[in-house]
Design an enzyme around this catalytic site. Structure first.
Site, mmCIF file in Angstrom:
data_model
loop_
_atom_site.group_PDB
_atom_site.id
_atom_site.type_symbol
_atom_site.label_atom_id
_atom_site.label_comp_id
_atom_site.label_asym_id
_atom_site.label_seq_id
_atom_site.Cartn_x
_atom_site.Cartn_y
_atom_site.Cartn_z
ATOM 1 N N SER A 47 0.812 -1.218 0.000
ATOM 2 C CA SER A 47 0.000 0.000 0.000
ATOM 3 C C SER A 47 0.845 1.268 0.000
ATOM 4 C CB SER A 47 -0.940 -0.004 1.207
ATOM 5 O OG SER A 47 -1.800 -1.117 1.172
ATOM 6 N N HIS A 79 0.806 4.384 4.610
ATOM 7 C CA HIS A 79 0.144 5.071 3.507
ATOM 8 C C HIS A 79 0.662 6.493 3.350
ATOM 9 C CE1 HIS A 79 -3.645 2.265 3.595
ATOM 10 N NE2 HIS A 79 -2.512 1.609 3.419
#
Length: 246
Positions: free
Chosen positions: A149, A197
């Site tokens: 991610s 993230h």
């Protein structure tokens, strides 16, 4: 970026002729336009199969020795298992997890890689991957973290910056909306590495800004070398930061 039958291409490549054929040849043209994207998807898929093979059974990764030995975990990184900064970014927690990440990579990679070239694309991807590792360790060094991610958020950020910088406002707006939705999910959902993230996104934005600076002639005549040096520099700073806080 210039629209072509094989995707968005950078200005220096736009005048090159690309042979477009039908049938099997068309699939080959798609693969050749974004080779790193498909190789990265294949590596992630192979790693997930290895997780399943060493798990407790079915499609679950519970008890997987691959996750235990290669997932990102601060205390073990501090004990010289530095490779976890890299390998953790190729592991996933579930079929849904890898499915969403690889769909995003497939979609974004076919836009970004042809537009900036494979060397730059790989530079962005790995700078964002290490940026995600740094962010994950910064917010929670004692959590076992896996997933691509961080790299995906970095690709999102770089695509947004480059599309905006090259005047593709419609593309940038679409990417921006999807990015905001994913950021909202990152803040609101449990069991998601917010630091991973955000770290990946920050690295991707920096890389995208460097490429746009090259577009505008701010990096001199040998722009490719300078841009790649910046991308490598972002990755190295992320690695050094991660090692310092692990």
């Amino acid at each position: 970026m210039t629209p072509t039958p094989v995707g968005m291409r950078c200005p220096e490549c736009a005048n090159q002729r690309t042979k477009v054929v039908r049938g099997v040849g068309a699939n080959s043209a798609l693969l050749s336009s974004a080779p790193a994207t498909f190789v990265l998807i294949a590596i992630n898929a192979a790693a997930f199969l290895a997780e399943i093979a060493t798990g407790t059974g079915g499609l679950a990764i519970r008890g997987s020795s691959v996750v235990q030995e290669f997932g990102l975990y601060g205390p073990l990184v501090a004990e010289s298992e530095w490779y976890r900064l890299l390998t953790g970014g190729f592991l996933h927690a579930s079929l849904i997890h890898i499915g969403f990440n690889m769909f995003a990579l497939f979609f974004l990679g076919r836009i970004l890689e042809p537009s900036i070239g494979t060397p730059r694309f790989l530079g962005v991807y790995f700078a964002a991957l290490f940026g995600g590792a740094f962010g994950a360790l910064l917010l929670d060094p004692n959590a076992l973290t896996i997933g691509a991610s961080g790299a995906i958020f970095g690709i999102f950020g770089a695509t947004f910056v480059i599309a905006r910088g090259r005047g593709f406002d419609a593309v940038a707006s679409s990417i921006g909306v999807v990015l905001l939705i994913n950021l909202a999910l990152s803040f609101g959902a449990a069991n998601i590495s917010l630091g991973g993230h955000l770290g990946g996104l920050a690295a991707g934005v920096l890389c995208g800004a460097a490429i746009i600076a090259g577009d505008r002639g701010r990096l001199g005549g040998n722009r490719l070398a300078v841009e790649l040096a910046v991308l490598v520099g972002v990755a190295l700073l992320a690695i050094l930061g991660a090692l310092a806080i692990a």
